[in-house]
Design a protein around this motif. Structure first.
Motif, mmCIF file in Angstrom:
data_model
loop_
_atom_site.group_PDB
_atom_site.id
_atom_site.type_symbol
_atom_site.label_atom_id
_atom_site.label_comp_id
_atom_site.label_asym_id
_atom_site.label_seq_id
_atom_site.Cartn_x
_atom_site.Cartn_y
_atom_site.Cartn_z
ATOM 1 N N UNK A 96 -6.530 -0.398 50.027
ATOM 2 C CA UNK A 96 -6.181 -1.807 50.027
ATOM 3 C C UNK A 96 -7.501 -2.558 50.125
ATOM 4 N N UNK A 97 -7.839 -3.278 49.073
ATOM 5 C CA UNK A 97 -9.101 -4.006 49.011
ATOM 6 C C UNK A 97 -8.834 -5.496 49.151
ATOM 7 N N UNK A 98 -9.865 -6.224 49.516
ATOM 8 C CA UNK A 98 -9.776 -7.672 49.647
ATOM 9 C C UNK A 98 -10.698 -8.318 48.613
ATOM 10 N N UNK A 99 -10.133 -9.198 47.781
ATOM 11 C CA UNK A 99 -10.946 -9.890 46.781
ATOM 12 C C UNK A 99 -12.040 -10.696 47.480
ATOM 13 N N UNK A 100 -13.247 -10.571 46.991
ATOM 14 C CA UNK A 100 -14.389 -11.228 47.632
ATOM 15 C C UNK A 100 -14.869 -12.422 46.826
ATOM 16 N N UNK A 101 -15.409 -12.150 45.650
ATOM 17 C CA UNK A 101 -15.914 -13.249 44.813
ATOM 18 C C UNK A 101 -15.876 -12.829 43.348
ATOM 19 N N UNK A 102 -15.548 -13.769 42.466
ATOM 20 C CA UNK A 102 -15.548 -13.456 41.031
ATOM 21 C C UNK A 102 -16.973 -13.434 40.483
ATOM 22 N N UNK A 106 -15.607 -8.904 42.549
ATOM 23 C CA UNK A 106 -16.114 -8.039 43.604
ATOM 24 C C UNK A 106 -15.072 -7.957 44.703
ATOM 25 N N UNK A 107 -14.873 -6.758 45.231
ATOM 26 C CA UNK A 107 -13.874 -6.516 46.264
ATOM 27 C C UNK A 107 -14.534 -5.913 47.497
ATOM 28 N N UNK A 161 -18.613 -2.133 48.760
ATOM 29 C CA UNK A 161 -18.192 -3.052 47.715
ATOM 30 C C UNK A 161 -17.604 -2.291 46.532
ATOM 31 N N UNK A 162 -16.610 -2.921 45.897
ATOM 32 C CA UNK A 162 -16.011 -2.359 44.681
ATOM 33 C C UNK A 162 -16.018 -3.421 43.599
ATOM 34 N N UNK A 163 -15.905 -2.962 42.352
ATOM 35 C CA UNK A 163 -15.920 -3.888 41.221
ATOM 36 C C UNK A 163 -14.691 -3.647 40.359
ATOM 37 N N UNK A 188 -7.580 -12.452 48.662
ATOM 38 C CA UNK A 188 -6.304 -11.828 48.266
ATOM 39 C C UNK A 188 -6.376 -10.310 48.431
ATOM 40 N N UNK A 189 -5.376 -9.697 49.086
ATOM 41 C CA UNK A 189 -5.354 -8.230 49.182
ATOM 42 C C UNK A 189 -4.757 -7.619 47.916
#
Length: 343
Positions: A43-49, A57-58, A65-67, A78-79
């Motif tokens: 479960x990732x959290x949206x960070x920044x577009x 980026x999540x 960090x994930x992409x 947003x999760x």
């Protein structure tokens, strides 16, 4: 050692699996202790577009960090459920997808994509039997794919796999909401991936020390040499930071057909050379100089070789300078990053 053999062992404290054909290393899986495994679900959290790249980026647990390759309709904070698709290059974010799936030896459960499908590699008569079996056992809204190895599998094992993957999918898909990132599955290790993917008939060796006794470690050590002998010449496979460069040479053969023979041999050998070294991303091949009339034949040979390779690879085509480009999924770490020091 003749025939096909699956060797399950460890290198240092890392789980590892080797696939041997007549004593020759054909595939290799080594666990990584420092990066999320492909297939792991978070479960990732949206960070920044990232507007320039059209992605998002999540945030993952522990500050990682994930992409995600798109950001349409997503907002910071947003999760969402994501699944790791491969390994990141040094210093880059972990690549993920929101198309989560649950893959086992016999079936793949696909939430959000309803319907039951059977591998096209299974004959029509067996396809009908397996479809009937799946419809009786699969009563959820998730989609289901019956894999090719079901053609020779025990019915009870297929049913058990369907139930297990549906149960796992139900449990994980219910975890999409939350304010903090969380690891939901860790992904399969090499021994499980070997059971899941290497489904052909083979002897299985599980004794500790088998890598050394069966010569696997010696063959792994040989992979540090960029030169690959291809019978009709040589091929050099060398990773750089930007791409993987492949150079094909005819050797001492100066005949008129030497270049074409060497290039066809390189096409057959290339997937294995990349697979064993864990190389992906952009691949640029400098074939031995040949007539443009022979390019079609080389492309056909390369396409056939890649079709039998388990790692997704796209044939991009010829450049103006006569190089051939490929784009290969990064499903594994490069060998030099995977092995403990001294191996």
């Amino acid at each position: 050692m003749n025939g096909r053999t699956i060797v399950l062992d460890h290198i240092g404290d890392r789980e590892a699996a080797a696939y041997m054909i007549d004593g020759k290393l054909d595939d290799l899986l080594i666990d990584d202790l420092d990066a999320p495994r492909p297939g792991a679900i978070f479960r990732a959290i949206c960070d920044r577009p990232l507007k320039g790249q059209g992605g998002m980026m999540l945030r993952l647990p522990d500050g990682e960090k994930a992409f995600l390759r798109y950001s349409k309709g997503l907002r910071p904070g947003q999760p969402m459920l994501v699944q790791v698709t491969g390994y990141a290059e040094g210093g880059k974010a972990v690549p993920v997808t929101d198309r989560v799936l649950f893959k086992s030896r016999y079936v793949i459960v696909t939430p959000g994509k309803p319907g039951i499908n059977v591998s096209r590699q299974i004959e029509e008569e067996q396809r009908d039997r397996l479809l009937e079996l799946a419809h009786g056992a699969h009563d959820t809204e998730h989609g289901l794919i019956i894999r090719s190895c079901c053609a020779a599998a025990d019915v009870a094992e297929i049913l058990e796999d369907i139930d297990a993957m549906n149960t796992l999918a139900d449990a994980i898909m219910a975890e999409g909401e939350g304010t903090e990132p969380e690891a939901l599955t860790e992904g399969d290790g090499p021994h499980t991936v070997a059971w899941r993917e290497w489904t052909g008939r083979a002897d299985v060796v599980t004794e500790a020390g088998s890598f050394e006794h069966l010569g696997v470690l010696d063959q792994i050590e040989g992979l540090s040499d960029p030169m690959v002998t291809i019978g009709e010449g040589t091929m050099f496979v060398e990773p750089t930071r930007a791409l993987v460069a492949v150079d094909v040479n005819t050797g001492g053969d100066t005949s008129h057909a030497a270049a074409l023979k060497a290039n066809l041999a390189a096409c057959r050998a290339l997937p294995r050379a990349l697979r064993l070294r864990g190389l992906g991303g952009q691949i640029t091949v400098d074939f031995a100089p040949m007539s443009k009339a022979h390019r079609k034949q080389v492309e056909q040979s390369l396409r056939a070789a890649l079709k039998a390779d388990p790692i997704e690879t796209s044939m991009v085509g010829w450049t103006q300078m006569g190089l051939f480009e490929l784009q290969r999924k990064r499903e594994r770490l490069t060998l030099t990053r995977t092995l403990p020091e001294g191996v």
